[in-house]
Scaffold this active site. Structure first.
Site, PDB file in Angstrom:
ATOM      1  CB  CYS A  60      -0.871  -0.033   1.262  1.00  0.00           C
ATOM      2  SG  CYS A  60      -1.869   1.431   1.553  1.00  0.00           S
ATOM      3  N   GLY A  61       0.410   2.318  -0.536  1.00  0.00           N
ATOM      4  CA  GLY A  61       1.168   3.568  -0.506  1.00  0.00           C
ATOM      5  C   GLY A  61       1.441   4.056   0.908  1.00  0.00           C
TER       6      GLY A  61
END
Length: 185
Positions: A60-61
């Site tokens: 995930c970012g």
């Protein structure tokens, strides 16, 4: 002696049954999860500590927040605080293999705080802990790295959105309040 009205006498057993069957107020410490290593992760073992429960994901970012979560854990652990990481694939950004998640967290971010195994955190399949947290603090996670701060009493809960960094002043002030037994608002 004064006579008790019949409707009061008839209602008395119902009132007593309702009071007797009332469940005690539940706390976060009443839940058990599966640990990332396997076996039970009993939150009762953390009774009396403040906890930051975070749904995490490896791809995930926001995954770099692991660094800040570990620093937060290290900074306050001696005062009775812990981070509890809960990997989730509810947003399709996590491995389905517990061993790979564990290796990633340990080798990439040096994670030492407790981690649950892959867990659903929203919807009808949500783990009961997350259903409980959601009901007490503004709803389910909207994305990975949503944070629930639980007070030492296990009942006080405050949510922080994904965008709240682990080292943000608003979060660290809330952690300090939790450690001192003050309200989390």
């Amino acid at each position: 002696m004064r006579e008790v009205p019949r409707r009061v006498l008839l209602a008395a057993p119902l009132l007593m049954a309702t009071e007797a069957s009332a469940q005690p107020v539940q706390s976060a410490f009443d839940f058990t999860m599966e640990s990332l290593e396997g076996g039970p992760l009993k939150l009762a073992d953390f009774r009396g500590r403040a906890m930051l429960v975070v749904n995490t994901a490896s791809f995930c970012g926001f995954t770099p927040q692991y660094t800040g979560l570990q620093r937060l854990h290290d900074r306050y652990e001696a005062r009775g605080f812990l981070v509890l990481g809960v990997p989730s694939n509810d947003f399709n950004q996590e491995s389905r293999d517990a061993a790979r998640i564990k290796e990633f967290c340990e080798t990439t971010y040096g994670i030492t705080f407790p981690m649950a195994t892959l867990t659903s955190v929203r919807g009808p399949a949500a783990h009961p802990l997350f259903a409980w947290l959601s009901s007490r603090a503004g709803g389910p996670p909207r994305w990975n790295f949503h944070k629930y701060l639980v007070g030492r009493d296990g009942r006080s809960v405050r949510a922080f959105p994904t965008s709240t960094e682990p080292d943000s002043p608003v979060l660290t002030r809330a952690v300090e309040a939790a450690l001192e037994g003050r309200p989390l608002v």
